[in-house]
Design a protein around this motif. Structure first.
Motif, short mmCIF file in Angstrom:
data_model
loop_
_atom_site.label_atom_id
_atom_site.label_comp_id
_atom_site.label_asym_id
_atom_site.label_seq_id
_atom_site.Cartn_x
_atom_site.Cartn_y
_atom_site.Cartn_z
N ALA A 18 0.82 -1.25 -0.03
CA ALA A 18 0.00 0.12 0.08
C ALA A 18 0.89 1.23 0.07
CB ALA A 18 -0.76 0.09 1.17
N PHE A 19 1.97 1.27 0.86
CA PHE A 19 2.96 2.26 0.83
C PHE A 19 3.38 2.51 -0.39
CE2 PHE A 19 6.93 4.12 1.49
CZ PHE A 19 6.71 5.42 2.28
N LEU A 20 4.02 1.38 -0.92
CA LEU A 20 4.68 1.77 -2.54
C LEU A 20 3.66 2.09 -3.37
CD1 LEU A 20 7.11 -1.23 -2.42
CD2 LEU A 20 7.71 1.06 -2.06
N ILE A 21 2.56 1.74 -3.56
CA ILE A 21 1.45 2.14 -4.51
C ILE A 21 1.04 3.59 -4.44
CG2 ILE A 21 -1.00 1.95 -5.02
CD1 ILE A 21 -0.50 -1.17 -4.63
N LEU A 22 0.75 3.94 -3.18
CA LEU A 22 0.75 5.28 -2.81
C LEU A 22 1.88 6.33 -3.34
CD1 LEU A 22 -1.65 5.07 0.41
CD2 LEU A 22 -2.19 5.57 -1.94
N PHE A 23 2.93 5.66 -2.82
CA PHE A 23 4.22 6.53 -3.20
C PHE A 23 4.54 6.68 -4.75
CE2 PHE A 23 8.68 7.00 -3.69
CZ PHE A 23 8.98 8.11 -2.90
N THR A 24 4.17 5.62 -5.36
CA THR A 24 4.21 5.67 -6.97
C THR A 24 3.03 6.79 -7.67
OG1 THR A 24 5.01 3.51 -6.95
CG2 THR A 24 4.07 4.28 -8.73
N ILE A 25 1.88 6.77 -7.10
CA ILE A 25 0.68 7.65 -7.45
C ILE A 25 1.43 8.88 -7.34
CG2 ILE A 25 -1.23 8.48 -6.93
CD1 ILE A 25 -2.10 5.42 -6.29
N LEU A 26 1.88 9.27 -6.19
CA LEU A 26 2.44 10.59 -5.84
C LEU A 26 3.55 11.01 -6.62
CD1 LEU A 26 2.80 10.97 -1.78
CD2 LEU A 26 1.46 12.23 -3.43
N ALA A 27 4.58 9.86 -7.01
CA ALA A 27 5.54 10.36 -7.80
C ALA A 27 5.16 10.33 -9.30
CB ALA A 27 6.56 9.29 -8.06
N VAL A 28 4.16 9.91 -9.69
CA VAL A 28 3.63 9.95 -11.13
C VAL A 28 2.86 11.17 -11.45
CG1 VAL A 28 2.39 8.91 -12.88
CG2 VAL A 28 4.03 7.66 -11.55
N PHE A 54 4.36 16.35 -3.81
CA PHE A 54 5.25 15.11 -3.66
C PHE A 54 5.78 15.14 -2.44
CE2 PHE A 54 9.26 12.84 -4.18
CZ PHE A 54 8.58 11.44 -4.51
N ILE A 55 6.64 16.19 -2.07
CA ILE A 55 7.26 16.30 -0.86
C ILE A 55 6.16 16.43 0.43
CG2 ILE A 55 8.67 17.70 0.59
CD1 ILE A 55 9.65 18.80 -2.05
N LEU A 56 5.16 16.89 0.49
CA LEU A 56 4.13 17.00 1.38
C LEU A 56 3.50 15.67 1.52
CD1 LEU A 56 2.39 20.26 1.13
CD2 LEU A 56 3.87 19.83 2.88
#
Length: 61
Positions: free
Chosen positions: A20-30, A37-39
């Protein structure tokens, strides 16, 4: 009435939390710009760290 109490927690497996963390982080990055992204990254880390500490302390009591 129900026999369950509000103090009972079902823990989420570690692999699901990491996914879940990686999916949400990837969505933020894209999709996010740099500021969001920073916030968002700070928010994700704080949220998952708090959840990790809470679920970790529940297992030891």
């Amino acid at each position: 009435m129900s026999d369950t109490t509000h103090s009972e927690h079902k823990s989420v497996p570690l692999a699901v939390s990491i996914a879940a963390f990686l999916i949400l982080f990837t969505i933020l990055a894209v999709f996010a710009d740099t500021f969001i992204f920073i916030l968002g990254t700070i928010g994700l880390v704080v949220t998952f760290a708090f959840y990790g500490n809470e679920s970790h302390s529940d297992n030891h009591h």
